[in-house]
Each structure stands twice: as structure tokens, then as C-alpha cells.
Design a protein around this motif. Structure first.
Motif, PDB file in Angstrom:
ATOM      1  N   ALA A 105      -8.038  -5.249 -17.692  1.00 63.25           N
ATOM      2  CA  ALA A 105      -8.960  -4.204 -17.243  1.00 63.25           C
ATOM      3  C   ALA A 105      -9.993  -4.757 -16.264  1.00 63.25           C
ATOM      4  CB  ALA A 105      -9.650  -3.569 -18.449  1.00 63.25           C
ATOM      5  N   LEU A 106     -10.488  -5.955 -16.538  1.00 59.85           N
ATOM      6  CA  LEU A 106     -11.507  -6.549 -15.675  1.00 59.85           C
ATOM      7  C   LEU A 106     -10.939  -7.005 -14.339  1.00 59.85           C
ATOM      8  CD1 LEU A 106     -13.483  -8.532 -18.403  1.00 59.85           C
ATOM      9  CD2 LEU A 106     -14.259  -6.512 -17.156  1.00 59.85           C
ATOM     10  N   ILE A 107      -9.664  -7.368 -14.323  1.00 56.24           N
ATOM     11  CA  ILE A 107      -9.006  -7.753 -13.071  1.00 56.24           C
ATOM     12  C   ILE A 107      -8.989  -6.587 -12.081  1.00 56.24           C
ATOM     13  CG2 ILE A 107      -6.688  -8.174 -12.119  1.00 56.24           C
ATOM     14  CD1 ILE A 107      -7.905 -10.696 -12.845  1.00 56.24           C
ATOM     15  N   PHE A 108      -8.980  -5.364 -12.599  1.00 58.66           N
ATOM     16  CA  PHE A 108      -8.876  -4.183 -11.752  1.00 58.66           C
ATOM     17  C   PHE A 108     -10.069  -3.984 -10.822  1.00 58.66           C
ATOM     18  CE2 PHE A 108      -5.998  -1.990 -15.088  1.00 58.66           C
ATOM     19  CZ  PHE A 108      -4.891  -2.617 -14.550  1.00 58.66           C
ATOM     20  N   VAL A 109     -11.093  -4.822 -10.984  1.00 60.90           N
ATOM     21  CA  VAL A 109     -12.258  -4.705 -10.108  1.00 60.90           C
ATOM     22  C   VAL A 109     -11.987  -5.319  -8.734  1.00 60.90           C
ATOM     23  CG1 VAL A 109     -13.428  -6.881 -10.678  1.00 60.90           C
ATOM     24  CG2 VAL A 109     -14.784  -4.830 -10.226  1.00 60.90           C
ATOM     25  N   ALA A 110     -10.843  -5.966  -8.557  1.00 59.71           N
ATOM     26  CA  ALA A 110     -10.533  -6.646  -7.289  1.00 59.71           C
ATOM     27  C   ALA A 110     -10.641  -5.735  -6.054  1.00 59.71           C
ATOM     28  CB  ALA A 110      -9.145  -7.288  -7.365  1.00 59.71           C
ATOM     29  N   PRO A 111     -10.074  -4.503  -6.073  1.00 62.49           N
ATOM     30  CA  PRO A 111     -10.216  -3.658  -4.877  1.00 62.49           C
ATOM     31  C   PRO A 111     -11.671  -3.352  -4.533  1.00 62.49           C
ATOM     32  CG  PRO A 111      -8.517  -2.795  -6.340  1.00 62.49           C
ATOM     33  CD  PRO A 111      -9.230  -3.874  -7.092  1.00 62.49           C
ATOM     34  N   TRP A 128     -20.616   5.936   2.390  1.00 64.88           N
ATOM     35  CA  TRP A 128     -21.388   5.998   1.153  1.00 64.88           C
ATOM     36  C   TRP A 128     -20.517   6.325  -0.051  1.00 64.88           C
ATOM     37  CZ3 TRP A 128     -21.636  10.363  -1.869  1.00 64.88           C
ATOM     38  CH2 TRP A 128     -21.238  11.576  -1.289  1.00 64.88           C
ATOM     39  N   ARG A 129     -19.422   7.047   0.165  1.00 68.11           N
ATOM     40  CA  ARG A 129     -18.560   7.386  -0.965  1.00 68.11           C
ATOM     41  C   ARG A 129     -17.882   6.147  -1.535  1.00 68.11           C
ATOM     42  NH1 ARG A 129     -18.018  11.473   2.750  1.00 68.11           N
ATOM     43  NH2 ARG A 129     -18.448  13.604   2.008  1.00 68.11           N
ATOM     44  N   ARG A 130     -17.428   5.275  -0.641  1.00 63.00           N
ATOM     45  CA  ARG A 130     -16.807   4.036  -1.124  1.00 63.00           C
ATOM     46  C   ARG A 130     -17.832   3.123  -1.781  1.00 63.00           C
ATOM     47  NH1 ARG A 130     -13.149   1.431   3.438  1.00 63.00           N
ATOM     48  NH2 ARG A 130     -14.247   2.823   4.848  1.00 63.00           N
ATOM     49  N   TRP A 131     -19.057   3.066  -1.210  1.00 57.68           N
ATOM     50  CA  TRP A 131     -20.102   2.262  -1.836  1.00 57.68           C
ATOM     51  C   TRP A 131     -20.443   2.806  -3.227  1.00 57.68           C
ATOM     52  CZ3 TRP A 131     -21.165  -2.433  -1.308  1.00 57.68           C
ATOM     53  CH2 TRP A 131     -21.238  -3.057  -0.066  1.00 57.68           C
ATOM     54  N   THR A 240      -1.289   4.576  -0.453  1.00 51.10           N
ATOM     55  CA  THR A 240      -1.961   5.576  -1.284  1.00 51.10           C
ATOM     56  C   THR A 240      -1.089   6.030  -2.450  1.00 51.10           C
ATOM     57  OG1 THR A 240      -1.186   7.261   0.287  1.00 51.10           O
ATOM     58  CG2 THR A 240      -3.455   6.492   0.514  1.00 51.10           C
ATOM     59  N   LEU A 241       0.227   5.863  -2.319  1.00 50.67           N
ATOM     60  CA  LEU A 241       1.136   6.230  -3.410  1.00 50.67           C
ATOM     61  C   LEU A 241       1.343   5.067  -4.370  1.00 50.67           C
ATOM     62  CD1 LEU A 241       3.277   8.011  -4.818  1.00 50.67           C
ATOM     63  CD2 LEU A 241       4.953   7.132  -3.168  1.00 50.67           C
ATOM     64  N   VAL A 281      -9.178   3.851  -7.534  1.00 51.42           N
ATOM     65  CA  VAL A 281      -8.354   4.890  -6.901  1.00 51.42           C
ATOM     66  C   VAL A 281      -9.131   5.579  -5.779  1.00 51.42           C
ATOM     67  CG1 VAL A 281      -7.219   7.117  -7.259  1.00 51.42           C
ATOM     68  CG2 VAL A 281      -6.908   5.268  -8.928  1.00 51.42           C
ATOM     69  N   VAL A 282     -10.409   5.858  -6.033  1.00 55.14           N
ATOM     70  CA  VAL A 282     -11.241   6.486  -5.000  1.00 55.14           C
ATOM     71  C   VAL A 282     -11.331   5.583  -3.772  1.00 55.14           C
ATOM     72  CG1 VAL A 282     -13.598   7.180  -4.416  1.00 55.14           C
ATOM     73  CG2 VAL A 282     -12.594   7.900  -6.585  1.00 55.14           C
ATOM     74  N   VAL A 283     -11.549   4.289  -3.995  1.00 60.53           N
ATOM     75  CA  VAL A 283     -11.639   3.333  -2.888  1.00 60.53           C
ATOM     76  C   VAL A 283     -10.334   3.307  -2.089  1.00 60.53           C
ATOM     77  CG1 VAL A 283     -11.716   0.870  -2.328  1.00 60.53           C
ATOM     78  CG2 VAL A 283     -13.445   1.862  -3.841  1.00 60.53           C
ATOM     79  N   ILE A 284      -9.202   3.273  -2.781  1.00 59.76           N
ATOM     80  CA  ILE A 284      -7.893   3.242  -2.118  1.00 59.76           C
ATOM     81  C   ILE A 284      -7.691   4.494  -1.257  1.00 59.76           C
ATOM     82  CG2 ILE A 284      -5.399   3.335  -2.499  1.00 59.76           C
ATOM     83  CD1 ILE A 284      -5.922   1.617  -5.028  1.00 59.76           C
ATOM     84  N   LEU A 285      -8.016   5.641  -1.826  1.00 58.54           N
ATOM     85  CA  LEU A 285      -7.831   6.899  -1.091  1.00 58.54           C
ATOM     86  C   LEU A 285      -8.769   6.998   0.099  1.00 58.54           C
ATOM     87  CD1 LEU A 285      -7.378   9.402  -4.078  1.00 58.54           C
ATOM     88  CD2 LEU A 285      -5.602   8.426  -2.601  1.00 58.54           C
TER      89      LEU A 285
END
Length: 291
Positions: A105-111, A128-131, A240-241, A281-285
Motif C-alpha cells: 500500500a505504501l509503495i503506491f505513493v510512487a506516482p 492545482w488538481r494534481r497538487w 490511462t487504462l 488514479v487522479v494523478v494518472i488521469l
């Protein structure tokens, strides 16, 4: 000309390959956690990369051709290899002390780290949305590790440090000659990983027990297969997929942790993981739209 049906097949193939690759890497992590009970992280990564190297050579030749064996910027690969060894050492060390699901779970902070580094050091424009997604994601990290609480373990910071080093590793791919294929990157990452960990392994080497040989072979095969399938998934389908499917690793980590070590993550871990995943997911999109 590519038809709509062809595009759908490519997207489906990419999604299937991504899920299969994540399953392989999750199996790799479970095997690594098993091996950390008897061997040092450097020995595990050295044997894994050494066994995987011939496989990586074959993959590079078959999928990339003879040119995939050569690099125009070998020093860039050496730097990425150093980061790869550092990230693997940190993660394998954390697996010895933490539950598999918590570490995953903590690894997922990479993006989120990639986005922050891109903005702060590479001067890339981040809205600002990505921040906001990055900030919310790090709140999720705090929920998982609970600094200052009775359940806090300093070792919980190791997967976060892993994610930070991994972010630099991913950004380091920009130093590689853009004409080089993904198979060249895979080959040199495996080769430099074996070389650099081999420098340190004599200091921690323990004789390999006969009953553990299959574990080392399996970790090499699952790790290489996972990286290959994920690389191919990104070639077939939009990021994105396939990128959000990386988070299916938490399902596998939870299942392995429960089946092998009777680990059951608490509600705070699940809540923090959900926040981290949603932010990722938000960052990726948002990055795909910005691109």
C-alpha cells in the motif's frame, strides 16, 4: 488502417497483460518476503538478477532484435541500476518486518512522488488538481503509518523511501536514448542490478539451502515475466487504462499475506491505501489530459 475491433483487442490485451504482470510481481514480492527470513536483501536481489539475466537476454533478442543488446548511453543504465538496487534493498528490508499488504500500500505513493519531483525539480507544469491529489495521497500515507501513535513502526518509512527512489528510477528513464527499446531497458536493468548487488553480496553471503533453490529460481522468473508483461501492456493500451490496474497488487498482497503469514491488515491500512490509490488514479488521469 487499424479498425475499432483491432483497437478494442489491443486495449483488452493490454489490460489482461497488466493484470497478469501485476500478479507475477506480487508473487515475486511474496517469495522475497519468504526469503528474507534466511537471506540478506543483497543476496536475494543478486541471485534473482543473475538467474534472470539469461532470460532477459533472450527476451531482448526475440522482441527487440540484436540491436536491443546495445546501448548508446550505458552510464544512464548504470545510474538506473543503482537506483533499482537501492529501491529493491529498501523494499526487501521492509518486507522482513512489515505485512505484505501494508508495504504494498505504501509503495503506491510512487506516482505522487513522480508528480512532485517533476514539478519541483524538472519545472514541469502541475495544476492545482494534481497538487491536491498529491497532498491527499500523502495524508493517506500518514493514516497507514500513523506517526506518533502506539502502532507506529519506523520501518514503515522504508516502503515510502522505496517509492521515492523508484520515482527517481522512472524519471531516470529520460536519460536513456529515446531510440532504445523497452527491452533494452529491461535487459540493462537486470544486468546492472546483478553487477551492483554482486559487489556487496560477498559481505552478506550465506550458503543457499537446497530447499530454497526453487524459491530463487521462481523469484527470478516471476519478476522478469511481470516486468515483461507490464512493459508490453503499456505498448498495447493507453496508460490511462493500464496504469490504474497496478493497484490490483493490493488484492494479491492481501491474499498472500493472509494465506502464508495469517496477516490481516487493520482498517486504518485499508483506509489509507484507498486514499493513496484514489489520489494515484487522479494523478494518472490528470497527467494524461495534460499530455
Amino acid at each position: 488502417m487499424q479498425t475499432l475491433a483491432d483497437e478494442k483487442r489491443r486495449r483488452l490485451s493490454g489490460a489482461v497483460l497488466m493484470c497478469a504482470g501485476v500478479a507475477c510481481l506480487s508473487t515475486n514480492d511474496a517469495l522475497a518476503k519468504t526469503l528474507t527470513a534466511h537471506y540478506a536483501p543483497f543476496q536475494i536481489m543478486f541471485l534473482r538478477n543473475l538467474i534472470a539475466l539469461p532470460v532477459a537476454v533472450v527476451i531482448a533478442l526475440v522482441l527487440g532484435g540484436p540491436s536491443a543488446l546495445l546501448s548508446r548511453r550505458p552510464m544512464a543504465h548504470l545510474l538506473r541500476g543503482f537506483l533499482w538496487v537501492a529501491a529493491t534493498f529498501l523494499f526487501f528490508t521492509s518486507l522482513k518486518h512489515l505485512g505484505l499488504a501494508e508495504a504494498t500500500a505504501l509503495i503506491f505513493v510512487a506516482p505522487l512522488f513522480i508528480t512532485a519531483i517533476s514539478a519541483l525539480f524538472l519545472r514541469e507544469e502541475v495544476g492545482w488538481r494534481r497538487w491536491l491529489a498529491v497532498i491527499v495521497g500523502f495524508i493517506g500515507v500518514l493514516i497507514v503509518i500513523r506517526p506518533g501513535g502506539a502502532a507506529f513502526q519506523a520501518v514503515s518509512l522504508l516502503p515510502v523511501a522505496t517509492a521515492l527512489v523508484y520515482a527517481f528510477l522512472m524519471l531516470g528513464s529520460r536519460l536513456v536514448d529515446p531510440r532504445e527499446s523497452i527491452w533494452t531497458l529491461l535487459l540493462y536493468l537486470t544486468g546492472t542490478g546483478a553487477l551492483l548487488s554482486g559487489v556487496l553480496v560477498p559481505f552478506v553471503w550465506l550458503p543457499v539451502r537446497a530447499e530454497d533453490v526453487w524459491l530463487f529460481v521462481s523469484i527470478a522468473l516471476f519478476g522478469t515475466a511481470g516486468m515483461t508483461m507490464i512493459s508490453q501492456a503499456f505498448r498495447l493500451a493507453p496508460a490511462t487504462l493500464v496504469a490504474p490496474l497496478d493497484y490490483t497488487a493490493l488484492i494479491w498482497a492481501t491474499a498472500f499475506g493472509w494465506l502464508i503469514w495469517a496477516e490481516v491488515p487493520d482498517s486504518a491500512t485499508y483506509l489509507g491505501a484507498a486514499i493513496i490509490i484514489a489520489s494515484g488514479v487522479v494523478v494518472i488521469l490528470r497527467e494524461s489530459r495534460a499530455g
